[in-house]
Scaffold this active site. Structure first.
Site, PDB file in Angstrom:
ATOM      1  N   LYS B  79       2.820  -8.413   4.790  1.00  0.00           N
ATOM      2  CA  LYS B  79       2.698  -7.419   3.717  1.00  0.00           C
ATOM      3  C   LYS B  79       3.563  -6.197   4.035  1.00  0.00           C
ATOM      4  O   LYS B  79       3.634  -5.777   5.196  1.00  0.00           O
ATOM      5  CB  LYS B  79       1.222  -7.013   3.574  1.00  0.00           C
ATOM      6  CG  LYS B  79       0.927  -6.107   2.375  1.00  0.00           C
ATOM      7  CD  LYS B  79      -0.572  -5.821   2.274  1.00  0.00           C
ATOM      8  CE  LYS B  79      -0.920  -4.933   1.099  1.00  0.00           C
ATOM      9  NZ  LYS B  79      -2.376  -4.692   0.987  1.00  0.00           N
ATOM     10  N   SER B 154      -4.427  -5.491  -3.557  1.00  0.00           N
ATOM     11  CA  SER B 154      -3.038  -5.101  -3.454  1.00  0.00           C
ATOM     12  C   SER B 154      -2.162  -6.093  -2.684  1.00  0.00           C
ATOM     13  O   SER B 154      -0.939  -6.040  -2.822  1.00  0.00           O
ATOM     14  CB  SER B 154      -2.940  -3.738  -2.782  1.00  0.00           C
ATOM     15  OG  SER B 154      -3.371  -3.793  -1.444  1.00  0.00           O
ATOM     16  N   SER B 178      -8.485  -5.737  -1.013  1.00  0.00           N
ATOM     17  CA  SER B 178      -7.070  -6.084  -1.200  1.00  0.00           C
ATOM     18  C   SER B 178      -6.618  -7.372  -0.531  1.00  0.00           C
ATOM     19  O   SER B 178      -5.500  -7.818  -0.773  1.00  0.00           O
ATOM     20  CB  SER B 178      -6.181  -4.937  -0.728  1.00  0.00           C
ATOM     21  OG  SER B 178      -6.174  -3.912  -1.684  1.00  0.00           O
TER      22      SER B 178
END
Lengths: 97, 481
Positions: B79, B154, B178
């Site tokens: 990420k 997210s 997330s």
């Protein structure tokens, strides 16, 4: 709607948050913040008398170490991403006359 | 069965056995990225030459016997809020559009030491603020199951990349759901560990008391393997916990006899899609049939978790994001008059709308005159929520419920009404407030073929119970496709 955010408040928040908003953004921010605060006000339904605020779930203490340098000179790495630098310093606009 | 059908652990086994190589695995991933990425947009940064040369180097070390970790040769996605040395790290924000870290986060160092080969950096909501990956400054990611829908957020790029075979596994971060929510929307396994289990060193902070790094992967075994690699004390993160019980793969046991599973009635009320409800309760029935003791109970305070969370997360974000000021790294505005104007213009031009919204709310709730009424109040409610979980875990080993009230919404349908979007986090955020481990495991699909996840929540430091329960369920469920 219970909460009304006036111009003075949103300007003050802009100073705290270091954000410059256009007039349009300001109107939107006033609306958004008022509705969020209305929503957050639900918390007032709960009686929290005598409840200690919990910032961390576990007891967190300051972590101490001996005051010795372990990482060497990292000034080049530190300055690597500087938008503007001069020698071994970050360059910022003039702050004092 | 092609290479891309293998899990991360299976691939590592085949590489170790000499049946395939790290280079072949990376080439397969790259070919798949070439055919799908244009439509899905899972990655912010993908450098094929760097990925291939890293795979070649790993393969050389594997053959020389210098690299034999549990992820040796496995292509992994990271990420884009985790610092990676010499590789662009944007947090999907314009303000970090040119940021090239000179160090790597601890979690990245650990998976690399275990042999993982980085493919690239995955797309996310800007600064991890959002539930759809649509607040990214680099375009939305699409859900591989149906590209008209969001992948969640997210960590949407990581979840979509795993689901689409654009990586074998990925790292994400979870501040309010997330990891678990995009895992649910994309039909993959995701875990948020107990707070303090994985070092936050090098993770660009959003809500520091809530943030945790965790894996997104194809199955429960991969989840346990990656957790075992990443967990561990790090002196560079002062909230990192010393744990001895991080041998998570030892919990890959197909047995839940006597496991006490609680289903909170308050997680099944209004707003929960009936198809999600059915799939989640069916998963509970599977566990009951395997010998678990399943019963309903009242958790309480569920509806207060969202306002408490958004107060606390916004407050911490407003403080954490002060560092983006155009001086040390990242974007700096071109035209300004003096220092304060430079700060303000840099931040106003560099941050997107959702990030500004949360910074302003955070600045407000921390400001003099409102601090007690909002911020301290939220911290008091957090203590009450933690207590409610403590009581639940005196009776149950695992709490089982939905991850999200619905399956993945359509693109463009969420951002117009922030509060409605925040309500989608109702089942995940209390886990962050209480520091608990939580896991999402695919358990079905809705009538449109979109995946549904079941959430398992454990008491602090009880990841093993979650892994054992999830593994047993997964064995009974069979392959999810």
């Amino acid at each position: 709607m219970a909460n009304v955010i006036d111009d003075a408040t949103i300007d003050y928040v802009g100073i705290l948050a270091k954000l410059e908003l256009s007039d349009e953004e300001k109107e939107q921010a006033k609306k958004d913040m008022a509705s969020m605060l209305d929503y957050i006000d639900q918390l007032n339904e709960l009686d929290t008398t005598g409840v200690e605020p919990m910032s961390h779930v576990f007891p967190v203490e300051n972590v101490m170490r001996e005051d010795v340098v372990t990482n060497g000179d990292m000034s080049e790495q530190t300055l690597f991403n500087a938008p503007e630098r001069k020698d071994t310093a970050f360059v910022v606009p003039k702050t004092v006359d | 069965m092609g290479l891309l059908d293998l899990t991360a652990a299976e691939l590592a086994g085949q590489i170790k056995a000499g049946k395939t190589t790290a280079v072949e695995a990376m080439e397969a991933v790259i070919a798949n990225i070439d055919s799908k990425e244009k439509e899905l947009n899972c990655y912010v940064t993908f450098d094929r030459e760097a990925a291939l040369s890293a795979a070649r180097e790993a393969q050389k070390k594997i053959e020389a016997g210098e690299l034999d970790g549990p992820l040796a040769g496995v292509p992994v996605a990271i990420k884009d809020n985790m610092c990676t040395k010499d590789v662009l790290t944007t947090c999907s924000s314009k303000i970090l559009g040119n940021f090239v870290p000179q160090f790597s986060s601890d979690a990245v160092e650990r998976i690399k030491a275990a042999g993982a080969v980085m493919i690239g950096k995955t797309n996310m909501d800007e600064f991890a603020m959002g539930s759809t990956t649509e607040t990214s400054a680099y375009g939305a990611t699409k859900n591989p199951w149906n590209t008209q829908h969001v992948p969640g957020g997210s960590s949407g790029g990581s979840a979509a990349a795993v689901a689409a075979g654009e990586c074998f596994c990925a790292l994400g971060s979870d501040t309010g759901g997330s990891i678990r929510q995009p895992a649910s929307y994309c039909g993959v396994v995701g875990m948020k560990p107990t707070y303090g289990t994985v070092s936050r060193y090098g993770l660009i902070a959003y809500g520091s008391s809530l943030d945790q790094i965790g894996p997104l992967c194809k199955d429960v075994t991969d989840c346990a393997v990656i957790m075992e690699v990443m967990a561990g004390h790090d002196p560079k993160d002062s909230t990192s916990v010393e744990r001895k019980d991080t041998d998570f793969t030892s919990a890959l046991v197909n047995d839940v006899t006597g496991m006490r599973i609680g289903i909170p009635r308050d997680y099944f009320g209004d707003g929960l899609d009936p198809q999600v409800k059915k799939a989640v309760l069916d998963a509970a029935e599977v566990l009951r049939s395997k010998g678990a003791v399943v019963e309903e109970f009242d958790l309480s305070l569920v509806e207060y978790a969202i306002p408490a969370y958004y107060t606390i997360a916004a407050a911490e974000a407003s403080s954490n994001l002060e560092r983006f000021d155009g001086v040390k790294y990242g974007y700096r505005a071109k035209d300004y008059e003096g220092l304060h104007s430079m700060y303000k213009k840099t931040r106003s031009e560099g941050f997107g709308a959702e990030v500004k919204r949360r910074i302003m709310l955070g600045s407000f709730v921390l400001s003099s005159g409102y601090y007690d009424a909002y911020y301290l109040k939220a911290l008091r409610v957090k203590a009450m929520i933690k207590k409610a979980f403590d009581e639940a875990f005196s009776k149950y080993d695992v709490i089982l419920g939905p991850v999200a009230p619905t399956t993945a919404p359509e693109l463009g349908s969420s951002l117009a009404d922030p509060i409605k979007m925040y309500l989608g986090d109702i089942y995940t955020i209390s886990v962050n407030l209480a520091g608990l481990p939580g896991m999402s495991v695919p358990c079905g699909k809705d009538e449109n073929g979109l995946p549904i996840g079941v959430q398992l929540i454990g008491d602090c430091f009880n990841e093993k119970k979650l892994i054992q329960t999830a593994y047993t369920y997964e064995q009974a469920r069979g392959k999810f496709e």
